[in-house]
Motif scaffolding. Structure first.
Motif, PDB file in Angstrom:
ATOM      1  N   HIS A   1       6.482  57.046 121.275  1.00  0.00           N
ATOM      2  CA  HIS A   1       7.351  58.227 122.346  1.00  0.00           C
ATOM      3  C   HIS A   1       6.305  58.204 123.774  1.00  0.00           C
ATOM      4  N   VAL A   2       5.236  57.112 123.159  1.00  0.00           N
ATOM      5  CA  VAL A   2       4.043  56.826 124.415  1.00  0.00           C
ATOM      6  C   VAL A   2       3.648  55.354 124.278  1.00  0.00           C
ATOM      7  N   PRO A   3       3.304  55.285 125.848  1.00  0.00           N
ATOM      8  CA  PRO A   3       2.758  53.856 125.909  1.00  0.00           C
ATOM      9  C   PRO A   3       2.067  53.507 124.863  1.00  0.00           C
ATOM     10  N   SER A   4       1.641  52.691 124.387  1.00  0.00           N
ATOM     11  CA  SER A   4       0.718  52.035 123.827  1.00  0.00           C
ATOM     12  C   SER A   4      -0.735  52.199 124.932  1.00  0.00           C
ATOM     13  N   GLN A   5      -1.137  52.171 125.934  1.00  0.00           N
ATOM     14  CA  GLN A   5      -2.184  52.573 126.518  1.00  0.00           C
ATOM     15  C   GLN A   5      -2.499  54.250 125.953  1.00  0.00           C
ATOM     16  N   TYR A   6      -1.998  54.522 125.977  1.00  0.00           N
ATOM     17  CA  TYR A   6      -2.165  55.927 126.002  1.00  0.00           C
ATOM     18  C   TYR A   6      -2.154  56.597 124.190  1.00  0.00           C
ATOM     19  N   ARG A   7      -2.315  55.503 122.845  1.00  0.00           N
ATOM     20  CA  ARG A   7      -2.420  56.184 121.631  1.00  0.00           C
ATOM     21  C   ARG A   7      -3.139  54.526 121.267  1.00  0.00           C
ATOM     22  N   ALA A   8      -4.129  55.092 119.888  1.00  0.00           N
ATOM     23  CA  ALA A   8      -4.678  53.673 119.053  1.00  0.00           C
ATOM     24  C   ALA A   8      -3.862  53.323 118.155  1.00  0.00           C
ATOM     25  N   ASP A   9      -4.761  51.960 118.916  1.00  0.00           N
ATOM     26  CA  ASP A   9      -3.981  50.769 117.485  1.00  0.00           C
ATOM     27  C   ASP A   9      -4.086  51.237 116.564  1.00  0.00           C
ATOM     28  N   GLY A  10      -3.184  50.258 115.506  1.00  0.00           N
ATOM     29  CA  GLY A  10      -2.281  51.183 114.497  1.00  0.00           C
ATOM     30  C   GLY A  10      -2.881  52.539 114.137  1.00  0.00           C
ATOM     31  N   GLY A  11      -2.419  53.638 115.335  1.00  0.00           N
ATOM     32  CA  GLY A  11      -1.765  54.371 115.051  1.00  0.00           C
ATOM     33  C   GLY A  11      -2.756  56.028 113.935  1.00  0.00           C
ATOM     34  N   ALA A  12      -3.856  55.297 114.225  1.00  0.00           N
ATOM     35  CA  ALA A  12      -4.327  56.915 114.455  1.00  0.00           C
ATOM     36  C   ALA A  12      -4.449  58.346 114.724  1.00  0.00           C
ATOM     37  N   TRP A  13      -4.538  57.899 116.438  1.00  0.00           N
ATOM     38  CA  TRP A  13      -3.890  58.804 117.599  1.00  0.00           C
ATOM     39  C   TRP A  13      -2.753  58.662 118.446  1.00  0.00           C
ATOM     40  N   VAL A  14      -2.009  59.733 118.519  1.00  0.00           N
ATOM     41  CA  VAL A  14      -1.524  59.793 119.694  1.00  0.00           C
ATOM     42  C   VAL A  14      -1.493  60.516 121.230  1.00  0.00           C
ATOM     43  N   GLY A  15      -1.939  60.043 121.984  1.00  0.00           N
ATOM     44  CA  GLY A  15      -1.566  61.176 123.388  1.00  0.00           C
ATOM     45  C   GLY A  15      -0.753  61.771 123.530  1.00  0.00           C
ATOM     46  N   THR A  16      -1.107  63.678 124.061  1.00  0.00           N
ATOM     47  CA  THR A  16       0.447  64.085 124.183  1.00  0.00           C
ATOM     48  C   THR A  16       0.073  64.631 126.033  1.00  0.00           C
ATOM     49  N   SER A  17      -0.627  64.332 126.324  1.00  0.00           N
ATOM     50  CA  SER A  17      -0.733  64.298 128.067  1.00  0.00           C
ATOM     51  C   SER A  17      -2.346  63.521 128.735  1.00  0.00           C
ATOM     52  N   GLY A  18      -2.258  63.618 129.760  1.00  0.00           N
ATOM     53  CA  GLY A  18      -3.195  62.744 129.908  1.00  0.00           C
ATOM     54  C   GLY A  18      -3.948  63.336 131.696  1.00  0.00           C
ATOM     55  N   ARG A  19      -4.536  62.600 131.981  1.00  0.00           N
ATOM     56  CA  ARG A  19      -5.220  63.455 133.270  1.00  0.00           C
ATOM     57  C   ARG A  19      -5.780  61.764 134.369  1.00  0.00           C
ATOM     58  N   ALA A  20      -5.925  62.378 135.460  1.00  0.00           N
ATOM     59  CA  ALA A  20      -7.026  61.432 136.292  1.00  0.00           C
ATOM     60  C   ALA A  20      -8.346  62.114 136.577  1.00  0.00           C
ATOM     61  N   ARG A  21      -9.076  61.206 136.678  1.00  0.00           N
ATOM     62  CA  ARG A  21     -10.057  61.140 137.809  1.00  0.00           C
ATOM     63  C   ARG A  21      -9.934  61.303 139.088  1.00  0.00           C
ATOM     64  N   THR A  22     -10.543  61.714 139.672  1.00  0.00           N
ATOM     65  CA  THR A  22     -10.319  62.162 141.081  1.00  0.00           C
ATOM     66  C   THR A  22     -11.414  62.552 142.262  1.00  0.00           C
ATOM     67  N   ILE A  23     -10.918  62.326 143.186  1.00  0.00           N
ATOM     68  CA  ILE A  23     -12.362  62.702 144.373  1.00  0.00           C
ATOM     69  C   ILE A  23     -12.115  63.611 145.664  1.00  0.00           C
ATOM     70  N   PRO A  24     -12.137  65.146 145.141  1.00  0.00           N
ATOM     71  CA  PRO A  24     -10.973  65.959 146.075  1.00  0.00           C
ATOM     72  C   PRO A  24     -12.007  66.298 147.495  1.00  0.00           C
ATOM     73  N   TYR A  25     -11.134  66.212 148.493  1.00  0.00           N
ATOM     74  CA  TYR A  25     -12.337  66.469 149.503  1.00  0.00           C
ATOM     75  C   TYR A  25     -11.200  67.020 150.589  1.00  0.00           C
ATOM     76  N   ASN A  26     -12.684  68.223 151.382  1.00  0.00           N
ATOM     77  CA  ASN A  26     -11.900  69.063 152.033  1.00  0.00           C
ATOM     78  C   ASN A  26     -11.186  68.374 153.661  1.00  0.00           C
ATOM     79  N   THR A  27     -10.084  68.401 154.136  1.00  0.00           N
ATOM     80  CA  THR A  27      -9.152  67.712 155.044  1.00  0.00           C
ATOM     81  C   THR A  27     -10.008  68.002 156.132  1.00  0.00           C
ATOM     82  N   ASP A  28     -10.498  69.381 156.673  1.00  0.00           N
ATOM     83  CA  ASP A  28     -11.078  69.830 157.880  1.00  0.00           C
ATOM     84  C   ASP A  28     -12.726  69.092 157.910  1.00  0.00           C
ATOM     85  N   GLU A  29     -13.026  68.999 156.918  1.00  0.00           N
ATOM     86  CA  GLU A  29     -14.052  67.616 157.314  1.00  0.00           C
ATOM     87  C   GLU A  29     -14.126  66.094 157.119  1.00  0.00           C
TER      88      GLU A  29
END
Length: 381
Positions: free
Chosen positions: A156-184
């Protein structure tokens, strides 16, 4: 487990995308019974906010509906490192689909629960471990305390988001980001290299949440990818610049929107939550490229080897990848769904357009040296 092979795509657009302001002031049901999962009954005391941008005209989710999955029957003991306000509505919804099914949930920090399961071994009461991050799942997998998931769940899940060998599987993801103020700041002010951020003119007007698990995971990735010494130098440079400490990344993102900060470090969904409550907030999001600042971590689940009902536990994990559950993660928690048939909410780049590094998420379990390093430079954790 190779993290991401998408960086070779020639047609990839610029990774430093911006999140559009949220246009929704209420919730529109996506399709059928899913509306009962994504309504406006916020059980988090207001912290989650309303559903964000992109809900207008949102298509019905694809994937496999719960009605087409095996029935659930009995009592399942779930150790959840995902907070109750984030997932209790989903768990209640799954319970409601089956007359004879109950979820007995124990909520605690993911690492704490993983340590409890490891200590108890075969005597653990847990059937399923639901973690906020891949690192804690990796701890159990390394200890040999997980059951190999069936191929149809893994696929169900792309290989990069689950463990090799099937020990666990990802259910949702989050990206690291830099939020910034557009007025500044403008787009060109924000480096696309995480190692260059301490030298930016606005580095002293940034915020971070060093006690937050995802921040520590990001630092762990930096330590693994760039080495301990370079990571130490980065931390010392940020401290010398005058970065401000906050308790969590939602507060960091809100402080950026309010003009208290020019920029910060946060998971992508916190920006969406701020914008969902104030579509005019001067807040946008930048993504770095192919480095620790661009790590894409996943929440996920595994079946614990101590379970006395492997079929029930396995089928519950399958339900977390259903169309309804993936739509819930997209529209309620603002995370990336991990099945390709369900789209993320908002003006977000698709996962395969993020310039994420080739990184084994299981390495995020090696957090001890990261904590030691943070303390060494004077950061209390």
């Amino acid at each position: 487990m190779n993290h991401n092979d998408h960086d070779s795509t020639d047609s990839r657009v610029d990774r430093r995308r911006f999140l559009a302001a949220a246009s929704a002031t209420g919730i529109a049901a996506s399709a059928g019974c899913i509306s009962s999962l994504t309504g406006d009954d916020d059980d988090s005391g207001g912290e989650l906010g309303l559903i964000g941008s992109g809900m207008d005209g949102r298509p019905a989710p694809g994937g496999t509906p719960m009605a087409d999955m095996p029935d659930l029957s009995g009592t399942l003991t779930l150790y959840s490192g995902r907070g109750e306000p984030l997932v209790n509505t989903l768990l209640g919804y799954i319970e409601d689909q089956y007359e004879d099914f109950t979820v007995d949930t124990r909520y605690e920090a993911s690492t704490t629960l993983a340590n409890q399961i490891e200590t108890a071994g075969n005597a653990s009461e847990a059937d399923v471990f639901f973690s906020v991050n891949a690192g804690a799942l990796g701890l159990l997998a390394d200890a040999g305390l997980t059951v190999t998931l069936p191929d149809d769940i893994q696929e169900h899940v792309p290989s990069q988001y689950r463990a090799d060998g099937g020990a666990w599987v990802g259910t949702s993801g989050r990206a690291r980001t830099i939020p910034y103020n557009t007025d500044e700041l403008s787009e060109s002010d924000v480096p696309d290299d995480i190692m260059a951020v301490p030298d930016a003119d606005f580095a002293g007007d940034m915020g971070w949440a060093p006690s937050y698990g995802s921040f520590q995971g990001f630092l762990t990735a930096m330590r693994v990818m760039s080495g301990r010494e370079e990571t130490k130098q980065w931390l010392e440079a940020m401290l010398d610049a005058g970065v401000t400490r906050y308790s969590d990344e939602f507060i960091v993102s809100r402080a950026v929107a309010n003009g208290e900060l020019s920029a910060g470090f946060a998971n992508h969904y916190y920006i969406q939550r701020v914008l969902a409550n104030d579509e005019d907030a001067p807040l946008a999001t930048a993504f770095t490229q192919n480095d620790a600042g661009a790590i894409f971590n996943v929440a996920g689940a595994c079946v614990v080897s101590s379970t006395d009902d492997e079929d029930l536990a396995t089928n519950f994990v399958r339900h977390l990848l259903s169309a309804e559950a993936q739509e819930y993660f997209a529209t309620r928690t603002f995370e990336y769904p991990l099945i390709p048939e369900v789209e993320p909410v908002g003006d977000l780049p698709p996962v395969d357009e993020l310039a994420t590094p080739d990184f084994d998420l299981a390495q995020l379990s090696d957090i001890g040296p990261t904590i030691d390093l943070m303390r060494e430079v004077g950061i209390q954790v």
